[in-house]
Design a protein around this motif. Structure first.
Motif, PDB file in Angstrom:
ATOM      1  N   PHE A 276       0.852  -1.187   0.000  1.00 31.92           N
ATOM      2  CA  PHE A 276       0.000   0.000   0.000  1.00 31.92           C
ATOM      3  C   PHE A 276       0.889   1.237   0.000  1.00 31.92           C
ATOM      4  O   PHE A 276       1.983   1.233   0.556  1.00 31.92           O
ATOM      5  N   ALA A 277       0.402   2.296  -0.638  1.00 34.61           N
ATOM      6  CA  ALA A 277       1.112   3.570  -0.601  1.00 34.61           C
ATOM      7  C   ALA A 277       0.111   4.706  -0.678  1.00 34.61           C
ATOM      8  O   ALA A 277      -1.057   4.516  -1.037  1.00 34.61           O
ATOM      9  N   LEU A 278       0.585   5.882  -0.340  1.00 37.08           N
ATOM     10  CA  LEU A 278      -0.243   7.075  -0.367  1.00 37.08           C
ATOM     11  C   LEU A 278       0.530   8.190  -1.061  1.00 37.08           C
ATOM     12  O   LEU A 278       1.725   8.357  -0.826  1.00 37.08           O
ATOM     13  N   ILE A 279      -0.146   8.926  -1.926  1.00 40.13           N
ATOM     14  CA  ILE A 279       0.452  10.095  -2.572  1.00 40.13           C
ATOM     15  C   ILE A 279      -0.332  11.319  -2.138  1.00 40.13           C
ATOM     16  O   ILE A 279      -1.559  11.358  -2.280  1.00 40.13           O
ATOM     17  N   ASP A 280       0.359  12.326  -1.588  1.00 36.07           N
ATOM     18  CA  ASP A 280      -0.357  13.516  -1.135  1.00 36.07           C
ATOM     19  C   ASP A 280      -0.456  14.546  -2.261  1.00 36.07           C
ATOM     20  O   ASP A 280       0.070  14.363  -3.362  1.00 36.07           O
ATOM     21  N   ALA A 281      -1.150  15.639  -1.980  1.00 44.08           N
ATOM     22  CA  ALA A 281      -1.432  16.645  -3.007  1.00 44.08           C
ATOM     23  C   ALA A 281      -0.184  17.383  -3.484  1.00 44.08           C
ATOM     24  O   ALA A 281      -0.210  18.043  -4.522  1.00 44.08           O
ATOM     25  N   LEU A 282       0.908  17.268  -2.748  1.00 42.97           N
ATOM     26  CA  LEU A 282       2.182  17.866  -3.153  1.00 42.97           C
ATOM     27  C   LEU A 282       3.023  16.899  -3.977  1.00 42.97           C
ATOM     28  O   LEU A 282       4.119  17.252  -4.409  1.00 42.97           O
ATOM     29  N   GLY A 283       2.509  15.675  -4.147  1.00 45.39           N
ATOM     30  CA  GLY A 283       3.225  14.678  -4.936  1.00 45.39           C
ATOM     31  C   GLY A 283       4.131  13.773  -4.134  1.00 45.39           C
ATOM     32  O   GLY A 283       4.807  12.908  -4.713  1.00 45.39           O
ATOM     33  N   ASN A 284       4.158  13.935  -2.812  1.00 52.81           N
ATOM     34  CA  ASN A 284       5.000  13.080  -1.981  1.00 52.81           C
ATOM     35  C   ASN A 284       4.422  11.668  -1.902  1.00 52.81           C
ATOM     36  O   ASN A 284       3.218  11.495  -1.696  1.00 52.81           O
ATOM     37  N   VAL A 285       5.286  10.680  -2.048  1.00 51.78           N
ATOM     38  CA  VAL A 285       4.885   9.284  -1.898  1.00 51.78           C
ATOM     39  C   VAL A 285       5.273   8.857  -0.490  1.00 51.78           C
ATOM     40  O   VAL A 285       6.445   8.894  -0.117  1.00 51.78           O
ATOM     41  N   ILE A 286       4.267   8.469   0.303  1.00 49.56           N
ATOM     42  CA  ILE A 286       4.499   8.169   1.717  1.00 49.56           C
ATOM     43  C   ILE A 286       3.882   6.824   2.087  1.00 49.56           C
ATOM     44  O   ILE A 286       2.997   6.321   1.386  1.00 49.56           O
ATOM     45  N   PRO A 287       4.336   6.214   3.191  1.00 49.22           N
ATOM     46  CA  PRO A 287       3.857   4.878   3.554  1.00 49.22           C
ATOM     47  C   PRO A 287       2.376   4.827   3.929  1.00 49.22           C
ATOM     48  O   PRO A 287       1.667   3.919   3.528  1.00 49.22           O
ATOM     49  N   CYS A 288       1.910   5.795   4.731  1.00 50.02           N
ATOM     50  CA  CYS A 288       0.505   5.832   5.145  1.00 50.02           C
ATOM     51  C   CYS A 288       0.225   7.195   5.771  1.00 50.02           C
ATOM     52  O   CYS A 288       1.122   8.041   5.858  1.00 50.02           O
ATOM     53  N   ASN A 289      -1.014   7.413   6.226  1.00 45.77           N
ATOM     54  CA  ASN A 289      -1.374   8.760   6.678  1.00 45.77           C
ATOM     55  C   ASN A 289      -0.805   9.143   8.043  1.00 45.77           C
ATOM     56  O   ASN A 289      -0.999  10.265   8.498  1.00 45.77           O
ATOM     57  N   ILE A 290      -0.108   8.242   8.682  1.00 45.59           N
ATOM     58  CA  ILE A 290       0.625   8.598   9.900  1.00 45.59           C
ATOM     59  C   ILE A 290       1.810   9.508   9.572  1.00 45.59           C
ATOM     60  O   ILE A 290       2.287  10.278  10.406  1.00 45.59           O
ATOM     61  N   PHE A 291       2.269   9.441   8.314  1.00 44.95           N
ATOM     62  CA  PHE A 291       3.501  10.121   7.934  1.00 44.95           C
ATOM     63  C   PHE A 291       3.297  11.373   7.083  1.00 44.95           C
ATOM     64  O   PHE A 291       4.239  11.853   6.455  1.00 44.95           O
ATOM     65  N   TYR A 292       2.082  11.911   7.054  1.00 47.66           N
ATOM     66  CA  TYR A 292       1.884  13.215   6.429  1.00 47.66           C
ATOM     67  C   TYR A 292       2.789  14.255   7.099  1.00 47.66           C
ATOM     68  O   TYR A 292       2.918  14.296   8.332  1.00 47.66           O
ATOM     69  N   GLU A 293       3.432  15.086   6.285  1.00 48.11           N
ATOM     70  CA  GLU A 293       4.285  16.180   6.749  1.00 48.11           C
ATOM     71  C   GLU A 293       5.433  15.712   7.642  1.00 48.11           C
ATOM     72  O   GLU A 293       5.910  16.450   8.496  1.00 48.11           O
ATOM     73  N   LYS A 294       5.870  14.474   7.431  1.00 48.35           N
ATOM     74  CA  LYS A 294       7.061  13.940   8.106  1.00 48.35           C
ATOM     75  C   LYS A 294       8.065  13.564   7.014  1.00 48.35           C
ATOM     76  O   LYS A 294       8.106  12.422   6.540  1.00 48.35           O
ATOM     77  N   GLU A 295       8.852  14.538   6.583  1.00 47.63           N
ATOM     78  CA  GLU A 295       9.707  14.378   5.402  1.00 47.63           C
ATOM     79  C   GLU A 295      10.697  13.227   5.514  1.00 47.63           C
ATOM     80  O   GLU A 295      11.108  12.653   4.508  1.00 47.63           O
ATOM     81  N   GLY A 296      11.087  12.894   6.722  1.00 48.54           N
ATOM     82  CA  GLY A 296      12.028  11.794   6.909  1.00 48.54           C
ATOM     83  C   GLY A 296      11.467  10.452   6.489  1.00 48.54           C
ATOM     84  O   GLY A 296      12.218   9.474   6.355  1.00 48.54           O
TER      85      GLY A 296
END
Length: 358
Positions: A276-296
């Motif tokens: 599973f993956a998540l892409i936010d409106a800024l185009g960041n590909v992140i593991p899940c919604n726990i990691f919104y705005e956590k650039e690391g």
């Protein structure tokens, strides 16, 4: 068991239907995620009291249309199977939503959308419904007064939403479309007494199902709206039995309620992020919604690299290592990947005796 009840599975997980991908992952191979959620925009026309992402600072962005279309094609070619448009904002406010859905379907992807439904005009319904596997409406009350209070909108929007859902159901029937039309109420102290009223409204207009979803606290959310689900367990179970039939199903997520209430996790880390993956409106590909705005914890950004490149990159490998080491102790209880993780953790660690005695 009725045909519809057999087909609609919302509780638990469906990863066991993807044995090949799981087998390859167990052998150490990189496999494409089966399911990707895309946040097309990070703004919304509602101000829901329960919004898990009320802490986010970034607002007003939208994924570039060409970047989105190219990414959808790349994901389809890479082996991604399904896309849900949801994320940090209201997806139907994205100006290119109809084209994005049509293109994604033409690439061979299964497409779904979660929406508050306020922007679903008749014209938009006609353009997107034929391409969707399912659409799910967030409708968190049974009366216009409570709906307006919880969703942070005008009372008129409640009847408009009911009309939008009814039109979608009728249009589907008239055109013999396969799209499932469902709804969901997030259970709160403020709406728990309106569940039955909502059930009756949705049953009568032709919806397929209503999910009764327990509230799960996001660790970063500003709001704190916990509900003692145990007090209402019997009532919710009884409502599910009373109103579920061949044409309409009330899905009380009892197993998820149990998981949230016990407040502990049966596995040490999250392996679900491999599927599973998540892409936010800024185009960041992140593991899940726990990691919104956590650039690391960002794998990469689709404005800079193709999704498939990001997924196979050394950066993603580094992030996965951090996630495995971090574990799930601080994560959301009863999260989307909870039952997936139970399944994968058991397979990965083989911590069950006598597995040949099936």
């Amino acid at each position: 068991m009725t045909d519809k009840k057999q087909k609609i599975q919302i509780e638990g997980h469906k990863l066991m239907y993807h044995v090949g991908e799981v087998s390859r992952w167990l052998k150490g191979e990189i496999v494409a995620p089966i399911y990707v959620e895309i946040g097309l925009i990070n703004f919304c026309n509602h101000n829901c009291v329960f919004c898990a992402l009320d802490y986010l600072k970034s607002k007003g962005s939208a994924i570039d249309k060409d970047v989105l279309i190219n990414t959808l094609k790349d994901m389809a070619d890479f082996g991604v199977k399904s896309i849900m448009f949801a994320g940090e904002g209201e997806p139907l406010m994205y100006p290119h939503i109809s084209e994005a859905i049509e293109k994604a379907k033409s690439f061979g992807l299964d497409i779904a959308i979660t929406t508050n439904g306020s922007q679903l005009s008749e014209e938009k319904t006609k353009s997107i419904l034929k391409h969707l596997s399912w659409i799910k409406f967030s409708i968190d009350a049974g009366t216009k007064e409570k709906y307006a209070k919880i969703h942070g909108c005008s009372e008129d929007e409640f009847s408009e939403l009911i009309s939008n859902i009814k039109f979608a159901c009728n249009y589907r029937k008239e055109n013999n479309l396969d799209c499932r039309i469902g709804c969901q109420i997030l259970l709160l102290e403020d709406n728990i007494n309106e569940v039955e009223e909502l059930i009756l409204k949705l049953r009568d207009i032709g919806a397929d199902y209503l999910v009764l979803k327990p509230y799960s606290q996001h660790p970063d959310s500003i709001n704190k709206l916990g509900l003692d689900i145990k007090k209402h367990d019997k009532t919710l179970s009884d409502l599910s039995k009373k109103y579920s039939n061949d044409n309409f199903i009330v899905v009380y997520r009892k197993l998820t309620s149990i998981e949230i209430e016990k407040n502990e996790i049966d596995y040490e880390t999250c392996y679900g992020v491999n599927f599973f993956a998540l892409i936010d409106a800024l185009g960041n590909v992140i593991p899940c919604n726990i990691f919104y705005e956590k650039e690391g914890y960002y794998y990469g950004n689709i404005n800079k690299n193709a999704f498939s490149e990001i997924w196979k990159s050394g950066k993603r490998k580094e992030v996965l290592k951090k996630i495995y080491e971090k574990g799930c102790a601080d994560c959301r209880k009863g999260c989307r990947m909870n039952f997936v993780n139970k399944y994968l953790y058991t397979l990965k660690n083989k911590d069950v005796e006598h597995i040949n005695f099936i």
